[in-house]
Design a protein around this motif. Structure first.
Motif, PDB file in Angstrom:
ATOM      1  N   VAL A 212     141.182  18.182   7.249  1.00 53.13           N
ATOM      2  CA  VAL A 212     142.056  17.276   7.990  1.00 53.13           C
ATOM      3  C   VAL A 212     143.522  17.638   7.752  1.00 53.13           C
ATOM      4  O   VAL A 212     144.341  17.634   8.682  1.00 53.13           O
ATOM      5  CB  VAL A 212     141.770  15.817   7.586  1.00 53.13           C
ATOM      6  N   ALA A 213     143.862  17.936   6.499  1.00 53.08           N
ATOM      7  CA  ALA A 213     145.240  18.322   6.181  1.00 53.08           C
ATOM      8  C   ALA A 213     145.637  19.587   6.935  1.00 53.08           C
ATOM      9  O   ALA A 213     146.762  19.701   7.440  1.00 53.08           O
ATOM     10  CB  ALA A 213     145.390  18.531   4.681  1.00 53.08           C
ATOM     11  N   LYS A 214     144.713  20.521   7.027  1.00 48.20           N
ATOM     12  CA  LYS A 214     144.995  21.772   7.744  1.00 48.20           C
ATOM     13  C   LYS A 214     145.283  21.492   9.215  1.00 48.20           C
ATOM     14  O   LYS A 214     146.217  22.067   9.798  1.00 48.20           O
ATOM     15  CB  LYS A 214     143.804  22.721   7.589  1.00 48.20           C
ATOM     16  N   GLU A 215     144.501  20.598   9.815  1.00 46.18           N
ATOM     17  CA  GLU A 215     144.701  20.252  11.223  1.00 46.18           C
ATOM     18  C   GLU A 215     146.063  19.595  11.448  1.00 46.18           C
ATOM     19  O   GLU A 215     146.798  19.947  12.387  1.00 46.18           O
ATOM     20  CB  GLU A 215     143.588  19.312  11.683  1.00 46.18           C
ATOM     21  N   GLU A 216     146.415  18.643  10.581  1.00 46.08           N
ATOM     22  CA  GLU A 216     147.686  17.936  10.752  1.00 46.08           C
ATOM     23  C   GLU A 216     148.875  18.824  10.411  1.00 46.08           C
ATOM     24  O   GLU A 216     149.949  18.686  11.007  1.00 46.08           O
ATOM     25  CB  GLU A 216     147.688  16.670   9.895  1.00 46.08           C
ATOM     26  N   ARG A 217     148.687  19.725   9.489  1.00 44.92           N
ATOM     27  CA  ARG A 217     149.759  20.663   9.112  1.00 44.92           C
ATOM     28  C   ARG A 217     150.096  21.575  10.283  1.00 44.92           C
ATOM     29  O   ARG A 217     151.268  21.916  10.510  1.00 44.92           O
ATOM     30  CB  ARG A 217     149.319  21.468   7.895  1.00 44.92           C
ATOM     31  N   LYS A 219     149.912  20.808  13.345  1.00 40.28           N
ATOM     32  CA  LYS A 219     150.600  20.024  14.374  1.00 40.28           C
ATOM     33  C   LYS A 219     152.084  19.844  14.063  1.00 40.28           C
ATOM     34  O   LYS A 219     152.934  19.948  14.957  1.00 40.28           O
ATOM     35  CB  LYS A 219     149.941  18.651  14.509  1.00 40.28           C
ATOM     36  N   VAL A 220     152.406  19.546  12.801  1.00 44.57           N
ATOM     37  CA  VAL A 220     153.800  19.226  12.452  1.00 44.57           C
ATOM     38  C   VAL A 220     154.577  20.426  11.952  1.00 44.57           C
ATOM     39  O   VAL A 220     155.807  20.384  11.865  1.00 44.57           O
ATOM     40  CB  VAL A 220     153.859  18.102  11.399  1.00 44.57           C
ATOM     41  N   GLY A 221     153.872  21.501  11.585  1.00 43.17           N
ATOM     42  CA  GLY A 221     154.537  22.672  11.043  1.00 43.17           C
ATOM     43  C   GLY A 221     154.393  22.756   9.537  1.00 43.17           C
ATOM     44  O   GLY A 221     154.463  21.743   8.844  1.00 43.17           O
ATOM     45  N   ALA A 223     156.327  24.040   7.128  1.00 37.67           N
ATOM     46  CA  ALA A 223     157.481  23.715   6.290  1.00 37.67           C
ATOM     47  C   ALA A 223     157.621  22.209   6.098  1.00 37.67           C
ATOM     48  O   ALA A 223     157.832  21.724   4.976  1.00 37.67           O
ATOM     49  CB  ALA A 223     158.755  24.294   6.892  1.00 37.67           C
ATOM     50  N   ALA A 224     157.494  21.457   7.183  1.00 41.40           N
ATOM     51  CA  ALA A 224     157.631  20.009   7.086  1.00 41.40           C
ATOM     52  C   ALA A 224     156.491  19.400   6.284  1.00 41.40           C
ATOM     53  O   ALA A 224     156.713  18.558   5.404  1.00 41.40           O
ATOM     54  CB  ALA A 224     157.664  19.401   8.490  1.00 41.40           C
ATOM     55  N   PHE A 225     155.280  19.818   6.567  1.00 34.82           N
ATOM     56  CA  PHE A 225     154.123  19.256   5.871  1.00 34.82           C
ATOM     57  C   PHE A 225     154.174  19.578   4.382  1.00 34.82           C
ATOM     58  O   PHE A 225     153.926  18.714   3.530  1.00 34.82           O
ATOM     59  CB  PHE A 225     152.824  19.802   6.473  1.00 34.82           C
ATOM     60  N   ASP A 226     154.512  20.799   4.035  1.00 33.51           N
ATOM     61  CA  ASP A 226     154.520  21.225   2.636  1.00 33.51           C
ATOM     62  C   ASP A 226     155.622  20.556   1.834  1.00 33.51           C
ATOM     63  O   ASP A 226     155.556  20.513   0.599  1.00 33.51           O
ATOM     64  CB  ASP A 226     154.668  22.743   2.546  1.00 33.51           C
ATOM     65  N   SER A 227     156.625  20.025   2.519  1.00 27.93           N
ATOM     66  CA  SER A 227     157.694  19.322   1.797  1.00 27.93           C
ATOM     67  C   SER A 227     157.204  18.013   1.200  1.00 27.93           C
ATOM     68  O   SER A 227     157.818  17.464   0.287  1.00 27.93           O
ATOM     69  CB  SER A 227     158.874  19.039   2.740  1.00 27.93           C
ATOM     70  N   GLY A 228     156.087  17.502   1.726  1.00 27.07           N
ATOM     71  CA  GLY A 228     155.512  16.269   1.201  1.00 27.07           C
ATOM     72  C   GLY A 228     156.181  15.004   1.681  1.00 27.07           C
ATOM     73  O   GLY A 228     155.870  13.919   1.186  1.00 27.07           O
ATOM     74  N   SER A 229     157.063  15.093   2.653  1.00 29.09           N
ATOM     75  CA  SER A 229     157.766  13.899   3.118  1.00 29.09           C
ATOM     76  C   SER A 229     156.803  12.966   3.846  1.00 29.09           C
ATOM     77  O   SER A 229     155.848  13.403   4.491  1.00 29.09           O
ATOM     78  CB  SER A 229     158.904  14.289   4.058  1.00 29.09           C
ATOM     79  N   GLY A 230     157.064  11.669   3.738  1.00 28.42           N
ATOM     80  CA  GLY A 230     156.199  10.685   4.354  1.00 28.42           C
ATOM     81  C   GLY A 230     156.119  10.841   5.859  1.00 28.42           C
ATOM     82  O   GLY A 230     155.049  10.697   6.455  1.00 28.42           O
ATOM     83  N   ALA A 232     156.423  13.531   7.693  1.00 22.35           N
ATOM     84  CA  ALA A 232     155.654  14.708   8.093  1.00 22.35           C
ATOM     85  C   ALA A 232     154.158  14.540   7.851  1.00 22.35           C
ATOM     86  O   ALA A 232     153.342  15.169   8.524  1.00 22.35           O
ATOM     87  CB  ALA A 232     156.162  15.936   7.342  1.00 22.35           C
ATOM     88  N   ARG A 233     153.815  13.681   6.914  1.00 19.38           N
ATOM     89  CA  ARG A 233     152.408  13.559   6.545  1.00 19.38           C
ATOM     90  C   ARG A 233     151.763  12.254   6.998  1.00 19.38           C
ATOM     91  O   ARG A 233     150.629  11.975   6.632  1.00 19.38           O
ATOM     92  CB  ARG A 233     152.251  13.699   5.027  1.00 19.38           C
ATOM     93  N   VAL A 234     152.454  11.476   7.783  1.00 18.50           N
ATOM     94  CA  VAL A 234     151.922  10.166   8.146  1.00 18.50           C
ATOM     95  C   VAL A 234     150.599  10.284   8.895  1.00 18.50           C
ATOM     96  O   VAL A 234     149.679   9.473   8.689  1.00 18.50           O
ATOM     97  CB  VAL A 234     152.960   9.367   8.970  1.00 18.50           C
ATOM     98  N   SER A 235     150.460  11.283   9.738  1.00 18.66           N
ATOM     99  CA  SER A 235     149.209  11.426  10.490  1.00 18.66           C
ATOM    100  C   SER A 235     148.054  11.787   9.558  1.00 18.66           C
ATOM    101  O   SER A 235     146.923  11.308   9.742  1.00 18.66           O
ATOM    102  CB  SER A 235     149.360  12.478  11.589  1.00 18.66           C
ATOM    103  N   PHE A 236     148.329  12.609   8.565  1.00 19.60           N
ATOM    104  CA  PHE A 236     147.304  12.924   7.571  1.00 19.60           C
ATOM    105  C   PHE A 236     146.965  11.691   6.748  1.00 19.60           C
ATOM    106  O   PHE A 236     145.784  11.370   6.534  1.00 19.60           O
ATOM    107  CB  PHE A 236     147.795  14.045   6.653  1.00 19.60           C
TER     108      PHE A 236
END
Length: 263
Positions: A212-217, A219-221, A223-230, A232-236
């Motif tokens: 699931v994380a791979k799929e959402e990552r 979608k958002v990119g 760099a944004a997902f790996d930053s851990g910001s809320g 960028a990761r809300v969909s996950f």
């Protein structure tokens, strides 16, 4: 499944393990979430999970939440007690072997410690973990690659009191990194057989969450997902309860509790 941030509940079913070969997996590759496993003494359940996740190529660290490391002794009132962060698995192994090799082989402690000393140096305490600080001098730990920065995406505890201790500690820390972390408790009995089952279940859950994380990552990119910001990761974050619910159906004898917390 009980949830702290929801109302989902799945009843436990038959006492036997699932008929399907749970724990069997083929590593699909791709993005890897970072995991942390936690039990009371960082000896049995968290270390079995640590090993299984590391062998499945996940970045992983492990901790205990107790005030001291406690292992069974010759009687229930005579446990073997050690300090976290100061005592190696190898030194505990050698001490118990010298005390009573027959007893500690029969109850599985020497086998457990032999496994542990091949995973990392010694038991670590959750409350002493400096989240976000580089994991120096840990290069030989299994699962080290990816954990160098000292941050996890998913924390898996192995009993309710450990889950409570982790949540309380995170609240006391005050979220200095402002980084979301999913804290999931899986109730695993503290014996070697159940720890082995629990370790397989952790890998199954890790695979589902990582997909699931791979799929959402994507979608958002990255760099944004790996930053851990809320943001960028809300969909996950929103999909995690559903993943746990599906996992709970495969593992009905391992009740799970989940909440979203912050580092």
């Amino acid at each position: 499944m009980d949830t702290a941030n929801g109302n989902a509940t799945t009843a436990s079913a038959a006492p036997a393990a699932p008929a399907q070969p749970n724990g069997h997996r083929e590593d699909p590759g791709g993005f890897k979430l970072k995991f942390c496993t936690v039990c009371a003494s960082n000896q049995n359940r968290s270390m079995e999970g640590h090993l299984r996740l590391a062998l499945a190529n996940y970045p992983v660290i492990s901790f205990g939440t107790g005030s001291l490391v406690r292992l069974p002794g010759p009687t229930i009132t005579q446990p073997n007690v050690y300090k976290f962060n100061e005592t190696s698995y190898d030194s505990i192994y050698r001490e118990l072997e010298a005390k009573d090799p027959r007893l500690y082989r029969a109850n599985g402690l020497l086998n457990m410690l032999g496994r542990n000393r091949n995973i990392k140096w010694g038991p670590e305490r959750w409350q002493d973990w400096q989240v976000g600080m580089p994991r120096v001098k840990k290069e030989t730990d299994k699962g080290f690659e990816g954990m160098e920065g000292g941050v996890a995406d998913i924390v898996i505890t192995c009993e309710e009191r450990c889950w409570d201790a982790v949540i309380d500690d995170l609240l006391n820390r005050g979220s200095p990194l402002n980084r979301a972390v999913h804290v999931i408790n899986i109730d695993i009995k503290d014996n070697h057989e159940e720890a082995s089952v629990g370790g397989k279940a952790m890998v199954d859950l890790a695979d589902s969450l990582n997909q699931v994380a791979k799929e959402e990552r994507e979608k958002v990119g990255a760099a944004a997902f790996d930053s851990g910001s809320g943001a960028a990761r809300v969909s996950f974050d929103e999909r995690v309860p559903e993943v746990i619910g599906e996992w709970q159906e495969r593992w009905p004898n391992l009740p799970a509790t989940w909440t979203l917390a912050w580092f």
